[in-house]
Design a protein around this motif. Structure first.
Motif, mmCIF file in Angstrom:
data_model
loop_
_atom_site.group_PDB
_atom_site.id
_atom_site.type_symbol
_atom_site.label_atom_id
_atom_site.label_comp_id
_atom_site.label_asym_id
_atom_site.label_seq_id
_atom_site.Cartn_x
_atom_site.Cartn_y
_atom_site.Cartn_z
ATOM 1 N N GLU A 11 0.829 -1.207 0.000
ATOM 2 C CA GLU A 11 0.000 0.000 0.000
ATOM 3 C C GLU A 11 0.863 1.256 0.000
ATOM 4 O OE1 GLU A 11 -3.269 0.530 -0.416
ATOM 5 O OE2 GLU A 11 -3.562 -1.619 -0.716
ATOM 6 N N LEU A 14 2.024 1.736 -3.606
ATOM 7 C CA LEU A 14 0.995 2.295 -4.477
ATOM 8 C C LEU A 14 0.758 3.775 -4.172
ATOM 9 C CD1 LEU A 14 -1.664 -0.574 -4.656
ATOM 10 C CD2 LEU A 14 0.150 -0.027 -6.297
ATOM 11 N N LEU A 15 0.768 4.138 -2.905
ATOM 12 C CA LEU A 15 0.606 5.541 -2.519
ATOM 13 C C LEU A 15 1.764 6.382 -3.055
ATOM 14 C CD1 LEU A 15 -0.949 7.729 -0.986
ATOM 15 C CD2 LEU A 15 0.323 7.067 1.063
ATOM 16 N N GLU A 18 1.165 7.054 -6.706
ATOM 17 C CA GLU A 18 0.151 8.095 -6.899
ATOM 18 C C GLU A 18 0.706 9.484 -6.577
ATOM 19 O OE1 GLU A 18 -4.145 6.447 -5.913
ATOM 20 O OE2 GLU A 18 -2.707 5.941 -4.316
ATOM 21 N N ALA A 34 -3.431 9.083 -13.165
ATOM 22 C CA ALA A 34 -3.289 7.915 -12.289
ATOM 23 C C ALA A 34 -4.662 7.549 -11.728
ATOM 24 C CB ALA A 34 -2.314 8.211 -11.162
ATOM 25 N N GLN A 35 -5.127 6.367 -12.043
ATOM 26 C CA GLN A 35 -6.422 5.883 -11.553
ATOM 27 C C GLN A 35 -6.194 4.678 -10.652
ATOM 28 O OE1 GLN A 35 -9.583 7.158 -12.165
ATOM 29 N NE2 GLN A 35 -8.430 8.868 -13.024
ATOM 30 N N ARG A 36 -6.739 4.743 -9.446
ATOM 31 C CA ARG A 36 -6.582 3.639 -8.489
ATOM 32 C C ARG A 36 -7.905 2.914 -8.342
ATOM 33 N NH1 ARG A 36 -3.599 3.026 -3.022
ATOM 34 N NH2 ARG A 36 -4.191 0.894 -2.559
ATOM 35 N N THR A 37 -7.852 1.590 -8.446
ATOM 36 C CA THR A 37 -8.995 0.731 -8.200
ATOM 37 C C THR A 37 -8.509 -0.409 -7.323
ATOM 38 O OG1 THR A 37 -9.854 1.234 -10.396
ATOM 39 C CG2 THR A 37 -10.823 -0.646 -9.265
ATOM 40 N N MET A 40 -4.851 -1.821 -7.537
ATOM 41 C CA MET A 40 -4.286 -1.588 -8.867
ATOM 42 C C MET A 40 -4.253 -0.093 -9.155
ATOM 43 S SD MET A 40 -5.492 -3.141 -12.535
ATOM 44 C CE MET A 40 -7.075 -2.340 -12.579
ATOM 45 N N VAL A 41 -3.136 0.349 -9.737
ATOM 46 C CA VAL A 41 -3.000 1.727 -10.204
ATOM 47 C C VAL A 41 -2.680 1.665 -11.698
ATOM 48 C CG1 VAL A 41 -1.671 3.875 -10.061
ATOM 49 C CG2 VAL A 41 -2.191 2.602 -7.980
ATOM 50 N N THR A 42 -3.458 2.422 -12.475
ATOM 51 C CA THR A 42 -3.224 2.514 -13.913
ATOM 52 C C THR A 42 -2.753 3.922 -14.233
ATOM 53 O OG1 THR A 42 -4.964 0.889 -14.348
ATOM 54 C CG2 THR A 42 -4.261 2.259 -16.206
ATOM 55 N N ASN A 54 -0.183 -3.677 -10.150
ATOM 56 C CA ASN A 54 -1.188 -4.320 -9.313
ATOM 57 C C ASN A 54 -0.568 -5.278 -8.312
ATOM 58 O OD1 ASN A 54 -0.681 -6.083 -11.531
ATOM 59 N ND2 ASN A 54 -2.529 -7.212 -11.035
#
Length: 111
Positions: A11, A14-15, A18, A34-37, A40-42, A54
């Motif tokens: 985590e 991923l942060l 972003e 940057a889109q987080r779901t 997963m970050v795209t 991911n």
């Protein structure tokens, strides 16, 4: 590393990705979306190419997919960083290289 330790470290990674996008967008004309779901970050670049990052929770790995290929990273406690499972280096160095290649700009991501 147990599941909770993995999730905590992953985590944070991923942060950092972003926050890196936010910083890069503030400091340059990169315009990375940057889109987080969930886990997963795209990252989508103006040329519509993408990098997908991911979490692979059962394997305790983070996977990165870019035009250059797919890469798997595992946390190395001795080095305190995410390292490629096939010896290709540290996560943020790789992300910086692949994002630079795809965007056409010199981009730097850090932990």
């Amino acid at each position: 590393m147990n599941d909770l330790e993995f999730l905590d470290c992953a985590e944070k990674l991923l942060l950092a990705v972003e926050q890196g996008c936010d910083r890069i967008n503030d400091e340059s004309d990169a315009d990375i979306d940057a889109q987080r779901t969930g886990g997963m970050v795209t990252l989508t670049f103006p040329n519509r190419s993408q990098i997908v990052i991911n979490l692979q929770k059962p394997l305790h790995e983070v996977w990165l997919a870019a035009k250059a290929g797919g890469f798997h990273f595992r946390f190395d406690a001795d080095k305190a960083c995410w390292m490629d499972t096939k010896g290709a280096g540290e996560f943020f160095a790789g992300l910086s290289r692949y994002a630079s290649e795809q965007s056409g700009l010199a981009l730097t991501f850090t932990a």
